[in-house]
Structures are given as structure tokens and as C-alpha cells.
Design an enzyme around this catalytic site. Structure first.
Site, PDB file in Angstrom:
ATOM      1  N   LEU A 173     -72.835  42.160  54.859  1.00 46.88           N
ATOM      2  CA  LEU A 173     -73.715  41.358  54.023  1.00 46.88           C
ATOM      3  C   LEU A 173     -74.930  42.133  53.530  1.00 46.88           C
ATOM      4  O   LEU A 173     -75.433  41.879  52.447  1.00 46.88           O
ATOM      5  CB  LEU A 173     -74.175  40.122  54.799  1.00 46.88           C
ATOM      6  CG  LEU A 173     -73.063  39.178  55.265  1.00 46.88           C
ATOM      7  CD1 LEU A 173     -73.645  38.007  56.035  1.00 46.88           C
ATOM      8  CD2 LEU A 173     -72.248  38.693  54.084  1.00 46.88           C
ATOM      9  N   GLY A 174     -75.429  43.054  54.323  1.00 45.41           N
ATOM     10  CA  GLY A 174     -76.592  43.833  53.905  1.00 45.41           C
ATOM     11  C   GLY A 174     -77.197  44.562  55.087  1.00 45.41           C
ATOM     12  O   GLY A 174     -76.721  44.456  56.221  1.00 45.41           O
TER      13      GLY A 174
ATOM     14  N   GLY B  49     -81.239  46.458  56.566  1.00 46.74           N
ATOM     15  CA  GLY B  49     -82.671  46.594  56.348  1.00 46.74           C
ATOM     16  C   GLY B  49     -83.322  47.357  57.467  1.00 46.74           C
ATOM     17  O   GLY B  49     -82.658  48.077  58.226  1.00 46.74           O
ATOM     18  N   GLY B  50     -84.641  47.191  57.611  1.00 45.07           N
ATOM     19  CA  GLY B  50     -85.388  47.957  58.594  1.00 45.07           C
ATOM     20  C   GLY B  50     -85.030  47.628  60.026  1.00 45.07           C
ATOM     21  O   GLY B  50     -85.156  48.475  60.910  1.00 45.07           O
ATOM     22  N   MET B  51     -84.566  46.402  60.292  1.00 43.48           N
ATOM     23  CA  MET B  51     -84.237  46.001  61.663  1.00 43.48           C
ATOM     24  C   MET B  51     -82.793  46.308  62.024  1.00 43.48           C
ATOM     25  O   MET B  51     -82.493  46.552  63.190  1.00 43.48           O
ATOM     26  CB  MET B  51     -84.499  44.512  61.843  1.00 43.48           C
ATOM     27  CG  MET B  51     -85.960  44.131  61.753  1.00 43.48           C
ATOM     28  SD  MET B  51     -86.903  44.645  63.196  1.00 43.48           S
ATOM     29  CE  MET B  51     -86.212  43.558  64.430  1.00 43.48           C
ATOM     30  N   GLY B  52     -81.866  46.284  61.074  1.00 42.19           N
ATOM     31  CA  GLY B  52     -80.464  46.516  61.388  1.00 42.19           C
ATOM     32  C   GLY B  52     -79.553  46.139  60.242  1.00 42.19           C
ATOM     33  O   GLY B  52     -79.972  46.064  59.084  1.00 42.19           O
TER      34      GLY B  52
ATOM     35  N   VAL C 171     -76.409  43.410  58.778  1.00 43.41           N
ATOM     36  CA  VAL C 171     -75.925  42.039  58.892  1.00 43.41           C
ATOM     37  C   VAL C 171     -74.480  41.975  58.420  1.00 43.41           C
ATOM     38  O   VAL C 171     -74.138  42.499  57.348  1.00 43.41           O
ATOM     39  CB  VAL C 171     -76.794  41.065  58.082  1.00 43.41           C
ATOM     40  CG1 VAL C 171     -76.340  39.623  58.314  1.00 43.41           C
ATOM     41  CG2 VAL C 171     -78.253  41.223  58.436  1.00 43.41           C
TER      42      VAL C 171
ATOM     43  N   LYS D 277     -76.322  39.905  63.083  1.00 41.19           N
ATOM     44  CA  LYS D 277     -77.194  41.062  62.840  1.00 41.19           C
ATOM     45  C   LYS D 277     -77.156  42.001  64.035  1.00 41.19           C
ATOM     46  O   LYS D 277     -77.447  41.592  65.159  1.00 41.19           O
ATOM     47  CB  LYS D 277     -78.634  40.634  62.577  1.00 41.19           C
ATOM     48  CG  LYS D 277     -79.626  41.807  62.540  1.00 41.19           C
ATOM     49  CD  LYS D 277     -81.036  41.389  62.216  1.00 41.19           C
ATOM     50  CE  LYS D 277     -81.182  41.083  60.751  1.00 41.19           C
ATOM     51  NZ  LYS D 277     -82.600  40.856  60.360  1.00 41.19           N
TER      52      LYS D 277
ATOM     53  N   ASP E 224     -93.346  37.863  58.781  1.00 40.86           N
ATOM     54  CA  ASP E 224     -92.675  38.556  57.674  1.00 40.86           C
ATOM     55  C   ASP E 224     -92.062  37.556  56.702  1.00 40.86           C
ATOM     56  O   ASP E 224     -90.950  37.756  56.207  1.00 40.86           O
ATOM     57  CB  ASP E 224     -91.593  39.492  58.215  1.00 40.86           C
ATOM     58  CG  ASP E 224     -91.173  40.536  57.190  1.00 40.86           C
ATOM     59  OD1 ASP E 224     -90.052  41.058  57.299  1.00 40.86           O
ATOM     60  OD2 ASP E 224     -91.954  40.819  56.253  1.00 40.86           O
TER      61      ASP E 224
END
Length: 594
Positions: free
Chosen positions: A30-31, A33-36, A38, A52, A146
């Protein structure tokens, strides 16, 4: 990277993606980012979920794991209609992960980028729904930290807030300086940008920013370099140009002082008062074009599940059941290095593998509205018109009238009388000649070239002092402005208006387009006389040469300014700026002959 491609297809897994996490078989990516990262997966009963996985760098940090465990446990207590309840998780394994339900709808960021600002009725429902989510989140002892358009998902029956509290897990770890960005600069509160303690009021500030973005198609503090946006958030008022009058109460959420902001309950009341009809979250609360997008995503999820069931076995382990009263939602899906549309949570639990159909777009409800193109101009980086400041010298005083030359006949008569008078004493004769010569000389001086007559000196202009001016990196000020206000220009050295600017082209320095800066020594007293007398001009002065209280003379645009350096931004301030006091003598330079 979006979770649904044109035509309703998900992004397939590649060789770098795992095929399973715990007992969940992954279906699509799905995508990230900075945390991990998904992924899309399904429960044994066919319910889509967003799973995630946490980045390995964060997973290896003990402090992160401790905080992540605390935040996940706290998030389990959040069971609101507009939030993303936790379905399953593992905080102790080699790779921590968190699962929520998948929301088949675009994020606010994706919707506004594709279709422009939302209509007023949709913004009021969005704002009220997110405020209701914050009320539930704060009641669980969590501050989101956030909140932003990519963390607000547009479901068919109202907005969903995702990723609440998880940012705190990485907020104070040793990894925050290694490229993992915690928080989004364009949607931070002033206290968060300044590194001060965060409270629920911080989420209300970012709620106002999210609402402004939805209602006008762009953020309330513009875009550009992060340090410039953060400077505006901390020091300047929001830009609400183009925001409909019914949404002007959003400015209260954007108050600099946290105590001046409304509570989430008060925000809901303000939305009710601004709405012409009762606030009802339904399938018609969004423009029709967004409803079509939601339908496409529902179909894509169902088709993927049907295809997988023909070629693969179902998952063997059953995750924790979904709370019967809680809607579903999904986590952050930001692309690595940039914010990208997150995934979204389903409004109701599906009874089977195929989600229920949404209301037909052909029959919009009373609140349906067509998408409004984003006609709002981008935030102007320069708050003042960039008109060259032309120096006009003061009018010169009229020349003094000339005395006519004396009659020379009297001169020869005097000589004749002196010659014939035998009784005139020698001292008297000398006195007469001395008096005559003085008078003759004065006459000659005054009857010479009329073009060389000197005017009276100009009076000194009165000084004007401005204290505490902060000039961010790549900003400049103009001495003619009252008061001088920082203006952004990425190439101020090529701008004729830049009387004083701060840049780092050749190292951090203060410079002027007039290229006439003088660094005064400690023994010199800063004054107009001192600045006029100094000619040790330089193009710029490095910050390494300056200390608190150091003074500089700057000549530019016909004006003279005494600049007193007060220091730079403190270490915990995300902005980069210099603080100065200014004393300006306008039109103080004498015009030069060409």
C-alpha cells in the site's frame, strides 16, 4: 506511491517485500514512509486489513520498542467512530508490526491534490469528525503529534484519523537524527516547531491547518524549505486567503498561544453553528468524484481477495476479533522520502469477502457537491511587493544673493586725497590702506564665479530604531520599509531591494546589494558620523566575525543603517535566522556627481 493505480489495481509485491507477517499472508503493497511499510492483507473471514511493519533501524532501538509498546497498548483503548482501532499487533518480535482495518477511500491529501478544495459543507463535516476523533484520542491520554492531510482518510460515512500516538514512539529515540523524520514541518504547531512540550492543544492547531488545507486547497503557512515554513508557523500569522467566510473560525485554532485555542468539543460546536443544515455523516458528504474513487477501491480489494482465494490457502491463524462497534481504518502510507497518499479504513465491518456497495454517485444526497478546482494561488513567499526603492535627494537650498562689486571711483578718490594730504600721519595712512584692501578683497571674493557659491549643509535625518528583527536564511529586508520585514528571496544578491540579507552561499554571512558594509571595532561608537566617515567597505561580513553587540554600518539605496548583531537561532529552534537591531537614517547619503 499510491495504493490504487489507475483502473483500480493495487501495487503488487516485489522481491524486496515479505510474503507473510506472522500468520497474515500479504496481498499487495500500500505504501511506505518514515516509520515503515504498509501492506494489504485479509482476515480469515475476508475482512481487509492494513498491516504496518516497522523499519529495522527503529526496531533495533530499545527505547523505541518500549515507547511503541506503550503507544500500541494505549491505542487499543481508542474506540471512536472516526478513529482507527487496533486489530492485532506484535511489539516483541524481530520485526514489530501493527494491524488496523483497511479503509477503501483516498486521504485528504490525495483528494485535494486531484480535485481541489472541498465544498464548505464537506469541510465542516470533515472538521467536526476529526475533532470528534481527537476528543476520543485525548481521552485515552494520547496526543497525535502528526495530524496532517495524509493521516486523515475519507471514508463513505465520514473521515478517519490514523497513526495517532505512534509518532511519539520515535520522537525521542537516538534514531531521530539519522534521516527518520518525526512530524511534518508544514503541519506542526508553534510549540512543536520550537521543541517545547506538546499538549492536546497542539493537535487542535494542526486540526486548523488541516481544515485550511481542505477549504482553500493549500496550507495556511505556504510551502518551500522546511526552515522557512517553520519560521512562518512560529512568527507569522496564517494565510487564509480564499477561505470561505463560513470557515473563518478556523483562525481560532491557529492561535500562537495554546491556551487561546478552542477544545475539540468547542470546534464541533463552531462547525454546527456555521452549518446551514444538521451535520450528518453519510454517503453523500463528499463530492461525487471522490465517491467514485471510494467505489473503485472497494472493488479492487474484493477482486484481489477473489483472485487470491483461487490460488492460495487462507491464513491459518485467526487474529484478534474486530470490536463490533468500532469502524475500521488504516495507517500511514507515506512514500519513502516524500509524503504520499495513505490508505483508508472501511466504515463498517463486512459480513463476507465482498464489501457492501456504496450509494450510487448518480443520486447524490443533499450535501453532495462537485469538486471545486484549486484556484487558490500558492502562498506568496514575498509578503511585500518587490518594487525598487528609488532614492530622491532632498531639495538643495537656494543660493545666497551675490553682492555687486563696489564702485572703483571711490578707490582712486581716496588715493588722491591721501597723496595731497601732508597732514595725514603714517599710521593713519597704513590704517586706511589696510581697510581698503580688506574691503577690496571681500568684494573680489563675492564678485567671482557665481557657479562656485556653496550651499548650506544638509541637516542630518532623524534616526529610526527597530529592535528584535529576525532575518531567516535566504531572506532580506529593505531599509525603506517601516518597519523592515523579512522577505524571502533565494537569490537576494541579484535583487536590487536587498539592503541587508542573510545567506550561506560562501558561508553564513550578512550581506547587502549595495556592497558597502563596514564592521566597526569595539572602540568605535555607532553613529551617523561614524558610518559616514568609514570607507572600509566589504561585500559581506561572516557570522564568525560577529558576537552579541557587534555593530556594522550598511550603506544602501541612499540610506545608512547601523546594524547591531544580537545572535542566531537557539539550538532547539528548527529555524535558521539571525537577530538584529536596526537604526536607520533614511536618505542620509549625499548624492554623487556623475
Amino acid at each position: 506511491m499510491g495504493e490504487v493505480r489507475p483502473g483500480g489495481q493495487f501495487r503488487p509485491l516485489d522481491d524486496s517485500d515479505p510474503k507473510t507477517v506472522a500468520s497474515y499472508r500479504l496481498a499487495a503493497r500500500l505504501g511506505s514512509g518514515g516509520m515503515g511499510t504498509v501492506y494489504l492483507s485479509y482476515t480469515p473471514g475476508g475482512h481487509p486489513i492494513a498491516l504496518k511493519t516497522i523499519r529495522p533501524e527503529l526496531s533495533e532501538d530499545p527505547e523505541f520498542r518500549r515507547r511503541f509498546r506503550q503507544e500500541v497498548q494505549a491505542a487499543q483503548r481508542v474506540q471512536g467512530l472516526h478513529t482507527a482501532p487496533v486489530i492485532d499487533y506484535d511489539t516483541e518480535g524481530a520485526q514489530p508490526w501493527l494491524a488496523t482495518a483497511y479503509v477503501p477511500g483516498p486521504s485528504l491529501q490525495t483528494a485535494v491534490a486531484a480535485h481541489g478544495a472541498l465544498p464548505v459543507s464537506s469541510v465542516l463535516l470533515l472538521l467536526a469528525g476529526v475533532a470528534e476523533a481527537l476528543k476520543v484520542i485525548h481521552s485515552a491520554g494520547i496526543v497525535h503529534r502528526d495530524l496532517k492531510p495524509s493521516n486523515v482518510l475519507l471514508a463513505a460515512d465520514g473521515p478517519r484519523v490514523i497513526d495517532f500516538g505512534i509518532a511519539r514512539a520515535a520522537d525521542a529515540t537516538a534514531l531521530t537524527g539519522t534521516g527518520v523524520s518525526i512530524g511534518t514541518p508544514a503541519f506542526m504547531s508553534p510549540e512543536q516547531a520550537a521543541g517545547k512540550p506538546i499538549t492536546p492543544a497542539s493537535d487542535v492547531f494542526t486540526l486548523g491547518q488541516v481544515a485550511a488545507y481542505a477549504g482553500r486547497g493549500s496550507g495556511a503557512y505556504g510551502d518551500g524549505p522546511s526552515h522557512a515554513v517553520l519560521y512562518r508557523i512560529v512568527h507569522e500569522e496564517p494565510d487564509l486567503t480564499g477561505l470561505p467566510d463560513a470557515l473563518r473560525f478556523i483562525a481560532r485554532c491557529l492561535a500562537k498561544n495554546p491556551e487561546d485555542r478552542p477544545t475539540p468539543e468547542e470546534v464541533i460546536t463552531l462547525c454546527q453553528e456555521a452549518s446551514h443544515a444538521p451535520l450528518i455523516q453519510s454517503g453523500s458528504w463528499l463530492p461525487e468524484v471522490i465517491g467514485v474513487d471510494i467505489t473503485r477501491r472497494v472493488s479492487a480489494s474484493a477482486e484481489l481477495l477473489a483472485a487470491r482465494s483461487k490460488t492460495a490457502e487462507a491464513p491459518t491463524a485467526v487474529p484478534a476479533p474486530v470490536p463490533p462497534t468500532a469502524p475500521v481504518t488504516q495507517p500511514d502510507v507515506r512514500a519513502a522520502g516524500q509524503a504520499t497518499p495513505p490508505v483508508h479504513a472501511a466504515p463498517t465491518a463486512f459480513a463476507g469477502p465482498v464489501p457492501p456497495p456504496l450509494p450510487s454517485p448518480a443520486h447524490p444526497g443533499p450535501y453532495a457537491a462537485q469538486s471545486v478546482p484549486n484556484t487558490v494561488p500558492p502562498y506568496h513567499q514575498t509578503p511585500h511587493p518587490q518594487q525598487p526603492q528609488t532614492w530622491h535627494p532632498l531639495p538643495q537650498p537656494r543660493p545666497l544673493p551675490l553682492r555687486p562689486p563696489k564702485n572703483t571711483a571711490g578707490k582712486w578718490l581716496g588715493i588722491g586725497v591721501g597723496t595731497l594730504s601732508a597732514l595725514m600721519t603714517l599710521g593713519g595712512c597704513f590704517a586706511f590702506l589696510s581697510s581698503f584692501e580688506g574691503s577690496s578683497g571681500d568684494s573680489a571674493n563675492r564678485s567671482g564665479d557665481t557657479g562656485s557659491v556653496s550651499a548650506k549643509p544638509l541637516p542630518d535625518p532623524k534616526p529610526v530604531t527597530y529592535k528584535g528583527i529576525n532575518i531567516p536564511l535566504d531572506y532580506y529586508i529593505r531599509f525603506a520599509d517601516s518597519p523592515p520585514k523579512p522577505i524571502q528571496d533565494r537569490s537576494p544578491d541579484n535583487n536590487n531591494d536587498a539592503d541587508l540579507y542573510y545567506d550561506d552561499v560562501y558561508g553564513e554571512a550578512l550581506a547587502s546589494r549595495g556592497a558597502k558594509i563596514v564592521l566597526l571595532n569595539n572602540a568605535q561608537k555607532g553613529s551617523l558620523k561614524t558610518c559616514r566617515g568609514e570607507t572600509r567597505y566589504a561585500d559581506d561580513v561572516s557570522l564568525s566575525q560577529l558576537s552579541k553587540g557587534t555593530q556594522l554600518c550598511v550603506h544602501s539605496s541612499g540610506h545608512i543603517a547601523l546594524v547591531t548583531f544580537r545572535g542566531t537561532a537557539p539550538e532547539n529552534d528548527p529555524s535558521d535566522y539571525v537577530a538584529v537591531d536596526l537604526t536607520i537614517w533614511r536618505n542620509a547619503e549625499e548624492p554623487t556627481d556623475n
